[in-house]
Structure formats: structure tokens, C-alpha cells
Design an enzyme around this catalytic site. Structure first.
Site, PDB file in Angstrom:
ATOM      1  CE  LYS A   1      -3.628  -2.558   2.394  1.00  0.00           C
ATOM      2  NZ  LYS A   1      -4.229  -2.906   3.697  1.00  0.00           N
TER       3      LYS A   1
ATOM      4  CD  GLN B   1      -2.912  -4.698   6.721  1.00  0.00           C
ATOM      5  OE1 GLN B   1      -2.861  -3.673   6.037  1.00  0.00           O
ATOM      6  NE2 GLN B   1      -3.560  -5.779   6.314  1.00  0.00           N
TER       7      GLN B   1
ATOM      8  CG  ASP C   1      -9.080  -0.224   5.504  1.00  0.00           C
ATOM      9  OD1 ASP C   1      -8.912  -0.267   4.272  1.00  0.00           O
ATOM     10  OD2 ASP C   1      -8.240  -0.640   6.319  1.00  0.00           O
TER      11      ASP C   1
END
Ligand code: NAP
Length: 304
Positions: A54, A98, A121
Site C-alpha cells: 500500500k 492493518q 477502509d
């Protein structure tokens, strides 16, 4: 029938080029550079690789990325404090944590602590709830990537029967609601679904996100179906495969995503797009096309 490949890699590359242009425009207009902060707790190698990928994608698009590495035994309160710091930092437009987190930390509390406006997200309850009523600030990148793959290959969603295997908050549920919002008729399957093959055979659009290699075989798929394989499974011999038996299903489907090279690259591309949207919104920059940053629904609930 032999399926056409839904080439996520090249579509994602196209999106990443578009993002690069958008970033340059935002910077020219405001002097701001979109910035994504990624928090990695512990040293799980797979998570570290995802964060690295990312960060590299951000760099290529001209987005600043900040990586925050925290120890696996970090108390939950310290992680919440770090999120609070990023929430109030005006130079950070997007925050991701994450997953998975170590077992002593509540994912629900942590994801719920991210400012919804920076929640690229799309896992904050208000963004998940927003998807339900048709007006989320952000939708999770994988479901958004699936929708974009279908849209950019001119797959008609309206009126189709979409069957989703898996109902996780990360993939299955948001994908189901996105497709419903686009007027598919949606069936969601899970571990207690009786006769999975019966349901998958009804699918015009079949999305498989179960994390079970070889779960969906040729006889489970209708002729001409569009098959989206979200699964990423590393086999003992080191190969990475999806949840779909690709050689068998490719004989039945009209379109199919490969693994790797299908949904995965789209997930990264949509994260970049979400980051740019976060920056736009926080900096008050209007999109040049004037369109909504996330798919909207004519029947959204009225805002107070
Ligand atoms: P998850 O949280 O483990 O969810 C898996 C889902 O599949 C669960 O809802 C489970 O149902 C369902 N399931 C498992 N076995 C099943 C079966 N035999 N029949 C019907 N349903 C079954 O996983 P996830 O986060 O959604 O991810 C799913 C897969 O996608 C994984 O391989 C993951 O690595 C991959 N993934 C890929 C990307 C990408 O960008 N390509 C992004 C995210 C995830 P129950 O809850 O009822 O047990």
C-alpha cells in the site's frame, strides 16, 4: 464456453493513473498532498507485506504515506491514543489499521475510534451503517474494487442475481449491500447455508470470499456467469490460489477474475481513491466531474 479474464491488474493500473492525476490537481489547487497513515501492530509478515504494498502504491500515485509500527504487546489504550493523535492531525487525511490485531485488542473498539471522515477502509460503524442506508462516506476497498471491476467491464448489475459466498464485514456484507444498491437481487451464503451448490448455480454474478481454496468447482457455476474470486490462499507448495477452481470454472463462466491479478490489485487502487476522496472532503475540494465520491442511492434517507 471459455471465460474472458477480468484483468484486475490492468484496470487497477488505469485507476492508479487517474488517482495520480487527481493528486496533482489537488496539490496544485490547495498545496496539500493527500496523506495516508497506516498502523501496523506486531510483526506478522503477511500484514507487513500488505502495508508495504500500500505504501509503494501511495508513493507511485504521489500520495504521502506514514507507517506507524507498534509492538504486538501494546496496550489497547495506547493504540487508541495513537488513533486519536492521527484523527486530530490535519496533515493526515486517511487512517488505516492493518488487520488482524493481536487478540488482546478489540478490533471493534479500534476501528470505531477512527474518525469516519478518515476511515478509508470503511470499517467504522457509521460508514458500515451508511452503506445500509445508501450514503456512506467510505466503502471498504475490496467491495468497492469488485464494483469498479464490474462497472469498467460493462457488466450489467441491475436485475441480475448476485450470489455472495461469505458474509464478513470486510468483504461479504459490504459487497452484498453495494450490489443490492445497484439493484441486483442478492443471496448471501455462509457456513450454515444448506446446499451451497444450489445457490451458486443460480448466480449471474458469483462473488466468492470464503478463504477456502477450491470451494467453488465447475458444476457449481451456471453457464455464462460472471465469477469474482476474492479468496487469497497460500498453498503448502507456495502457490497463491483463490477460492474458485479456476480451470474448471473458466470453462463455464463468461468472465472470471484470476488469483493473483484480479481483485487484489483493485483493493489497493480503491484504497488510493478513498484516500484522495478523504483529502478532497477534508480540504473542501470539489471533484472536477462533480460526481459523488461513493456510489449513492436515490432512496437515501434524508439528512437532518
Ligand atoms: P473471513 O472473515 O474468514 O470470512 C470468510 C467467510 O466465508 C465467512 O463469512 C464464512 O462464513 C464464509 N465461509 C467459509 N467457508 C464457507 C463455506 N464452506 N461455505 C459458505 N461460506 C463459507 O474472510 P474475509 O476477510 O471475508 O476474506 C475472505 C477471503 O478473501 C480470504 O481468502 C482473504 O484472504 C481474501 N481477501 C482478499 C482480499 C483482496 O484484496 N483480494 C481482500 C480481503 C480478503 P461463517 O462466518 O458463517 O463461518
Amino acid at each position: 464456453m471459455s471465460a474472458r479474464i477480468l484483468d484486475g491488474k490492468s484496470i487497477a493500473a488505469e485507476i492508479r493513473r487517474e488517482v495520480q492525476i487527481e493528486v496533482a490537481a489537488i496539490t496544485a489547487q490547495t498545496g496539500m498532498v493527500p496523506c495516508l497513515a497506516a498502523i501496523l501492530v506486531g510483526n506478522d509478515p503477511a500484514s507487513a507485506t500488505y502495508v508495504q504494498k500500500k505504501a509503494k502504491a501511495c508513493k507511485d500515485a504521489g500520495i504521502t504515506s506514514v507507517r506507524i509500527d507498534l509492538p504486538a504487546d501494546l496496550p489497547e489504550a495506547s493504540l487508541l491514543h495513537e488513533i486519536e493523535r492521527l484523527n486530530s492531525d490535519p496533515t493526515v487525511h486517511a487512517i488505516l489499521v492493518q488487520l488482524p490485531l493481536p487478540p488482546h485488542i478489540s478490533e471493534r473498539r479500534v476501528l470505531g475510534a477512527i474518525l469516519p471522515e478518515k476511515d478509508v477502509d470503511g470499517f467504522h460503524p457509521s460508514n458500515l451503517g451508511g452503506l445500509l442506508v445508501g450514503n456512506p462516506l467510505f466503502v471498504a476497498s475490496t467491495p468497492l474494487g469488485i464494483l469498479e471491476l464490474l462497472n469498467r467491464t460493462n457488466v450489467v448489475i441491475e436485475g441480475k442475481h448476485a450470489v455472495i459466498v461469505g458474509w464478513s464485514v470486510v468483504v461479504g456484507k459490504p459487497t452484498a449491500f453495494l450490489l443490492l444498491q445497484h439493484h441486483a437481487t442478492v443471496t448471501i451464503c455462509h457456513i450454515k447455508t444448506r446446499d451451497l451448490a444450489y445457490h451458486t448455480r443460480q448466480a449471474d454474478i458469483l462473488v466468492v470470499a470464503a478463504g477456502k481454496p477450491g470451494l467453488v468447482t465447475g458444476p457449481m457455476v451456471k453457464d455464462g456467469a460472471v465469477v469474482i474470486d476474492v479468496g487469497v490462499n497460500r498453498l503448502a507448495d507456495g502457490r497463491v490460489v483463490g477460492d474458485v477452481d479456476f480451470p474448471e470454472v473458466a470453462q463455464k463462466a463468461s468472465l472470471i477474475t484470476p488469483v493473483p491479478g484480479g481483485v487484489g490489485p483493485m483493493t489497493v487502487a480503491m484504497l488510493l481513491k478513498n484516500t484522495v476522496d478523504a483529502c478532497r472532503r477534508l480540504c473542501g475540494v470539489i471533484r472536477p466531474s462533480g460526481d459523488a465520491p461513493v456510489p449513492s442511492d436515490k432512496r437515501t434517507m434524508a439528512q437532518p
